[in-house]
Write an enzyme that holds these catalytic residues in place. Sequence first.
Site, PDB file in Angstrom:
ATOM      1  N   TYR A 347      -2.429 -10.730  -7.775  1.00 42.09           N
ATOM      2  CA  TYR A 347      -3.249 -10.774  -9.150  1.00 42.09           C
ATOM      3  C   TYR A 347      -3.710 -12.193  -9.362  1.00 42.09           C
ATOM      4  O   TYR A 347      -3.661 -12.798 -10.530  1.00 42.09           O
ATOM      5  CB  TYR A 347      -2.112 -10.514 -10.281  1.00 42.09           C
ATOM      6  CG  TYR A 347      -0.641 -11.035  -9.853  1.00 42.09           C
ATOM      7  CD1 TYR A 347       0.474 -10.294  -9.684  1.00 42.09           C
ATOM      8  CD2 TYR A 347      -0.336 -12.465  -9.895  1.00 42.09           C
ATOM      9  CE1 TYR A 347       1.680 -10.521  -9.460  1.00 42.09           C
ATOM     10  CE2 TYR A 347       1.181 -13.042  -9.451  1.00 42.09           C
ATOM     11  CZ  TYR A 347       2.254 -11.849  -9.479  1.00 42.09           C
ATOM     12  OH  TYR A 347       3.386 -12.442  -9.124  1.00 42.09           O
ATOM     13  N   CYS A 374      -5.745 -11.368   8.547  1.00 41.27           N
ATOM     14  CA  CYS A 374      -6.638 -10.419   8.788  1.00 41.27           C
ATOM     15  C   CYS A 374      -7.234  -9.750   7.677  1.00 41.27           C
ATOM     16  O   CYS A 374      -7.423  -8.744   7.639  1.00 41.27           O
ATOM     17  CB  CYS A 374      -6.657  -9.633  10.048  1.00 41.27           C
ATOM     18  SG  CYS A 374      -6.026 -10.389  11.536  1.00 41.27           S
TER      19      CYS A 374
END
Length: 447
Positions: A347, A374
Amino acid sequence: VTLPELLPSLRSSLPPHLDPNIWPLTAREGLCGEVLVGGVELSKIAKEYGTPTYVLDETDIRQRCRDYRAAFPEAEVAYASKALLCRAVAGWVQEEGLSLDVCSAGEIAVAAAAGFPAWRMVLHGNAKTPQDLRAALDYHVGRIVIDSVGEIAQLAANVHRRQRVLLRLTPGVDAETHTALTTATEEQKFGLSLTSGAAADAARRVLGQPKLNLVGVHCHLGSQIARFGGYEQAVQRLVAFMAWLRDECHTTLEELNIGGGHAVPYVSGDNGFALNAFAGRIRRVLHVECDRYHLPLPRITIEPGRAIVARAGVTLYRVIAIKRTAGGQRLVAIDGGMSDNLRPCLYGASYTARLVGRPLTADMEPTTVVGRHCEAGDVVARNVPLPIDAHPGDVLAVPCSGAYHHSLASNYNLVGRPPIIAVRDGSARTLIRCETTEDLLARDIGL
Ligand SMILES: Cc1ncc(COP(=O)(O)O)c(C=O)c1O
């Protein structure tokens, strides 16, 4: 408003200081850019235990518990263990007189292993599994908070003896926080709606089950809430429901649980939570509403999680690589990231960071701290002032990382989760050891 707050570019070019609002209570500047927490040098911890490592200030956690007990002496304070749970933390909050909010068979098992008294535990969950309920009943958890109608018959069929329960209600309150952290509006997954009639229906069903003892109602508005209006509205609506129960079902409840969600500042200038003022406001609205309906005052329960443990935590990383983007932005890549701190990805949470254990005499440059994983979104902190001579091998410390870090950690990219190292009075000890490649392989049992 300070000048650096008005001019963010000025803020990011200033040398760091330890903002007491976001660093642990015992954090101190040492010599040559060192920072000590609990009397222990952070760079020494990085050297001894490796990185990433979560450092936890025991004094800070104990003091936050005491602050809550002092602000709300008449209330029950249940630490929301989802924020961070291990046996030591369970022990500290127990010793400080708090109860415990648990959400799963796993959390119950850890609390039980620490000897946490069952009667001071409250089980939550919008989708409690049969294993969660079994664990709660076997351990004789004090109260179970019912979140859906189906749970009522399931629970009644499995209880060994009369079980104290609460109903989680959806008061339809928007607590003015991030939508991903909002849990008491109508269109989300938690609780039983007051307006749809689901709450009233559930109450009648619980009262129809002789083995269930309805003792209270509960709500949790969300997290990172700094303002009190939502809590006041929730108290008004829950007390009105309690009055309805008394009038229509001849049942007077003893407990009003208003959940947690108290805001914590993560970067300088963020809103905190004025705990004593909050306690006063809750007391006042409760008195007014209970007077209105001629109800006896219920006992208030609050469930802070983040506010107990967030500021006690500092995560230590090592700088691995430094780059500059084509647009000129400096990136510092570290040996952790979204696997040990999911909050920026979940968030957009903000953090600050600083180097420790080396002189900070060079000019500062606004820098983006990125993780090793990644995902392009694996960014730990943006626009933090780091010295222009930062280099691989430096130790980077991220404060305010005690809540929802270890508990949300993953093995993404098959990295082991970091250890938790507690510090106090000049010494450090391991609470949770580092997860190794052998640990990861031990679960991989099929070929
Ligand atoms: C029922 C309940 N109580 C308390 C909390 C603790 O919230 P916080 O850590 O924001 O205080 C949560 C968090 O999700 C919760 O679901």
